[in-house]
Write an enzyme that holds these catalytic residues in place. Structure first.
Site, PDB file in Angstrom:
ATOM      1  N   HIS A  67     -43.963 -25.024  10.829  1.00  9.63           N
ATOM      2  CA  HIS A  67     -45.021 -25.785  11.510  1.00  9.63           C
ATOM      3  C   HIS A  67     -44.484 -27.106  12.069  1.00  9.63           C
ATOM      4  CE1 HIS A  67     -48.180 -22.953  10.524  1.00  9.63           C
ATOM      5  NE2 HIS A  67     -47.574 -22.811   9.358  1.00  9.63           N
ATOM      6  N   ASP A  69     -42.469 -26.868  15.076  1.00  7.87           N
ATOM      7  CA  ASP A  69     -42.145 -26.724  16.504  1.00  7.87           C
ATOM      8  C   ASP A  69     -43.236 -27.278  17.407  1.00  7.87           C
ATOM      9  OD1 ASP A  69     -43.891 -24.579  16.011  1.00  7.87           O
ATOM     10  OD2 ASP A  69     -42.711 -23.122  17.138  1.00  7.87           O
ATOM     11  N   GLY A 152     -45.119 -11.829   9.671  1.00  7.51           N
ATOM     12  CA  GLY A 152     -44.517 -13.156   9.804  1.00  7.51           C
ATOM     13  C   GLY A 152     -43.112 -13.111  10.368  1.00  7.51           C
ATOM     14  N   SER A 155     -43.151 -10.372  15.521  1.00  7.91           N
ATOM     15  CA  SER A 155     -43.225  -9.157  16.341  1.00  7.91           C
ATOM     16  C   SER A 155     -43.785  -9.504  17.722  1.00  7.91           C
ATOM     17  CB  SER A 155     -44.104  -8.105  15.661  1.00  7.91           C
ATOM     18  OG  SER A 155     -45.400  -8.624  15.441  1.00  7.91           O
ATOM     19  N   GLU A 188     -48.262 -15.987  25.301  1.00  2.32           N
ATOM     20  CA  GLU A 188     -48.889 -16.052  23.976  1.00  2.32           C
ATOM     21  C   GLU A 188     -49.847 -17.238  23.872  1.00  2.32           C
ATOM     22  OE1 GLU A 188     -46.334 -15.083  20.775  1.00  2.32           O
ATOM     23  OE2 GLU A 188     -47.858 -15.493  19.256  1.00  2.32           O
ATOM     24  N   ASP A 200     -40.296 -19.277  18.202  1.00  2.00           N
ATOM     25  CA  ASP A 200     -40.087 -17.833  18.119  1.00  2.00           C
ATOM     26  C   ASP A 200     -39.438 -17.292  19.392  1.00  2.00           C
ATOM     27  OD1 ASP A 200     -41.396 -18.186  15.758  1.00  2.00           O
ATOM     28  OD2 ASP A 200     -43.295 -17.329  16.430  1.00  2.00           O
TER      29      ASP A 200
END
Ligand code: GLA
Length: 412
Positions: A67, A69, A152, A155, A188, A200
């Site tokens: 938490h 980024d 987590g 994906s 996203e 990610d």
């Protein structure tokens, strides 16, 4: 090579060809997945022709820096050796099929909004590519993955980055890794609606096998750090859903904490940049639970920097201790863990692991464990047996190593 669990699709080799059938069966068949062949077979089975392009991208584990980024701090992820493959060919409209829970191909209009369906991730990518003039008019796509959704392990970033690489190539573009990260992130964030940061997509695109990535989200500087070790993934069995889970709420709390901190320190650029010497004062001025959220962020920055130093120096026991401290901070201050993960961390450390923590967003997902080389299986099994006595199920732990990032595996 990774073992692939093809849900709802029995996948078997027949002579020189591949066959997908039995879509109502829950039979799982493990096959060895090392190339674009299985997704090409799925594509051929669905559409009766060969794909023009196959791209793939890995999932990821974040060693530490959770938490951070979206709070301007550093993160330390690596790509795992499980991937998502996207096979594609140009068409007039968009048709998608997945080896996962969906069996029949679905049609999507290029202009429609999110539907709360896995295909949103792909269509978000298409929309973003279109804005840049890099999208095909339409495409037939097949998606196959051995990254469990909700575990987590990112994906979603694997799917968006691989989709961006495949669709970009269909439109005649070889997109840079930076462009893939941007496209996947916006898909996203804007289309699916998860207020994620860029960790990610960044690791999934830029990963280099055998290394972790120290990514400073404040400066966007990337430094590779050798990571030649085995790591273990232990699923909690609790699936998280980011779009409507606690994730967006936590991010909003962090933004409110920053707003309030700026009343006292107007030039504070991000929550992660608060000087640790001011932490006690800042925590004291914030209403609960914002003080605790801030404390996680500021202390996690320090742990992540120390973790990178420990990893550079090959001090894995020290890295393990930082992982455990990071988990504790998530449990107490950020409140993003689940009981199953807390138990697993205690159990594996009790069995001799160097350390472990819940990785990724939280509220379920997987624990990453570092253990003395050669002892991981024994530790995971012993912890799994104790976990089974508490929860009535044994977590299926698996080993992974740092893998490489996005590739376009085949193009006609
Ligand atoms: C999710 C988000 C990432 C990051 C992590 C928490 O994986 O997609 O951007 O915020 O959670 O570290």
């Amino acid at each position: 090579m990774a073992a692939l669990r093809v849900s709802y699709v029995t996948y078997c080799r027949q002579g020189t060809g591949y066959l997908f059938n039995g879509i109502h069966s829950q039979a799982f068949l493990l096959v060895i997945l090392s190339s674009a062949e299985p997704v090409t077979a799925l594509f051929h089975h669905t559409y009766g022709c060969s794909p023009a392009v196959v791209a793939s991208a890995p999932g990821r584990v974040n060693l530490i820096g959770e938490h951070l980024d979206y709070n301007g701090g550093p993160v330390l992820p690596f790509a795992i050796d499980r991937r998502t493959w996207v096979a594609a060919t140009p068409s007039r409209d968009f048709t998608l099929v997945s080896s996962g829970t969906d069996q029949a191909p679905i049609q999507r209009g290029g202009e429609e909004g999110a539907r709360g369906h896995w295909s949103d991730y792909v269509m978000g990518v298409v929309r973003e590519l279109r804005r840049e003039g890099n999208a095909p008019a339409g495409a037939r796509l097949a998606v196959l993955s051995d990254i469990e959704a909700g575990a987590g392990l990112s994906s979603s970033a694997a799917l968006t980055v691989a989709s961006a690489a495949a669709c970009g190539r269909l439109a005649g573009e070889e997109l840079s890794h930076e462009a893939l990260v941007d496209t996947a992130f916006r898909a996203e964030y804007d289309f699916v609606g998860v207020r994620c940061g860029r960790m990610d997509q960044t690791i999934v695109a830029h990963a280099i096998a055998g290394t972790a990535l120290f990514f400073d989200t404040a400066t966007e500087a990337r430094t590779t750090v050798p990571f030649p070790y085995e790591a273990w993934i232990i699923p909690t069995g609790v699936a998280h859903v980011l779009a409507d889970g606690g994730f967006n709420a936590r991010r909003a709390e962090c933004e409110e904490a920053l707003r309030l901190c700026r009343q006292r320190w107007p030039s504070l650029p991000t929550l992660a940049s608060l000087d640790p010497s001011l932490l006690a004062e800042a925590v004291g001025t914030l209403p609960p639970p914002l003080g605790r959220r801030l404390r996680h962020v500021v202390t996690e920055v320090e742990r992540t920097r120390q973790a990178a130093v420990a990893l550079e120096g090959g001090d894995i026991p020290a890295l393990g201790r930082l992982l455990v401290a990071g988990h504790e901070s998530l449990r107490v201050d950020f409140e993003s863990t689940v009981d199953e993960a807390d138990r697993l961390v205690d159990l594996v450390v009790g069995q001799g692991a160097y350390g472990a923590r819940l990785t990724g967003a939280g509220w379920g997902g997987s624990v990453v464990m570092l253990a003395p080389e050669g002892r991981g299986r024994e530790i995971a099994d012993a912890a799994g047996a104790a976990f089974a006595r508490l929860y009535g199920r044994t977590p299926a732990a698996w080993q992974t190593r740092a893998a490489g990032g996005v590739t376009v595996e085949r193009a006609a």
